[in-house]
Design an enzyme around this catalytic site. Structure first.
Site, short mmCIF file in Angstrom:
data_model
loop_
_atom_site.label_atom_id
_atom_site.label_comp_id
_atom_site.label_asym_id
_atom_site.label_seq_id
_atom_site.Cartn_x
_atom_site.Cartn_y
_atom_site.Cartn_z
N ARG A 84 0.50 -1.36 -0.17
CA ARG A 84 -0.13 0.33 -0.17
C ARG A 84 1.14 0.64 -0.01
O ARG A 84 0.79 2.35 -0.79
CB ARG A 84 -0.72 -0.22 1.19
N THR A 90 -5.18 6.96 -2.14
CA THR A 90 -6.09 6.47 -3.45
C THR A 90 -6.21 7.67 -4.86
O THR A 90 -6.23 7.18 -5.59
CB THR A 90 -7.12 6.13 -2.92
N ASN A 114 -7.10 5.06 -11.08
CA ASN A 114 -6.04 5.63 -10.32
C ASN A 114 -4.94 3.72 -10.69
O ASN A 114 -4.30 3.86 -9.79
CB ASN A 114 -6.14 6.03 -8.79
N HIS A 117 -4.26 -1.44 -7.37
CA HIS A 117 -5.02 -1.99 -6.40
C HIS A 117 -4.42 -2.36 -4.94
O HIS A 117 -3.07 -3.23 -4.70
CB HIS A 117 -6.45 -2.60 -6.92
#
Ligand code: CMP
Length: 145
Positions: A84, A90, A114, A117
């Site tokens: 992440r 995001t 974006n 994921h």
């Protein structure tokens, strides 16, 4: 803690696969599994069912079904948070404002488009790994190579 997570490259960023593999390798994550999948509308709805009431759901389904995606099972220490961090916030414009070198800052367009994921918790990671890499080998996500 040794973890597994699910990452995928969204359709408009699949041409950045080489840069993504380089970033994963530099970050010391291991790719345990990888495949190319064309999600149907139904596949995408199931994957994102937690967002089914949200205003952006329709745009999100259109986006992730517009072409094939590349999914990875990533393994490593704190793999969930490390992936992440690698993809970044995001919203890519927020990522760029932070002068981030994250994948979304580099290759994302906007908060919907974006590019990438990443699972947000161990429970999501298990569910999402099973979605793209079903352990039973059943016909749950057929349009993959
Ligand atoms: P992802 O990490 O795949 O999880 C949900 C997706 O919904 C997100 O990336 C974006 O592609 C999309 N999305 C669009 N608008 C928003 C928003 N306002 N907040 C969160 N996600 C959004």
């Amino acid at each position: 803690k040794l973890e597994k997570t699910l990452g995928y490259i969204k359709p408009d960023a699949v041409d950045k696969l080489g840069d993504v593999l380089e970033a994963i390798s530099e970050r010391g994550l291991l790719i345990a599994k990888m495949r190319l999948c064309k999600m149907t509308e139904n596949d995408a709805f199931l994957f994102y069912q937690e967002h089914s009431g949200k205003s952006f759901m329709r745009d999100l389904l259109n986006y992730v079904t517009q072409g094939p995606v590349v999914a990875f099972e990533l393994v490593g220490e704190n793999a969930i948070n490390r992936w992440r961090e690698l993809i970044g916030p995001t919203d890519p414009s927020k990522a760029r404002a932070e002068a981030s070198t994250s994948l979304r800052a580099r290759f994302g367009t906007d908060v919907t488009h974006n590019g990438f994921h990443g699972s947000d918790s161990p429970a999501s990671a298990s569910r999402e790994i099973e979605f793209f890499f079903p352990s039973s080998g059943r016909n749950t996500l057929p349009n993959c190579v």
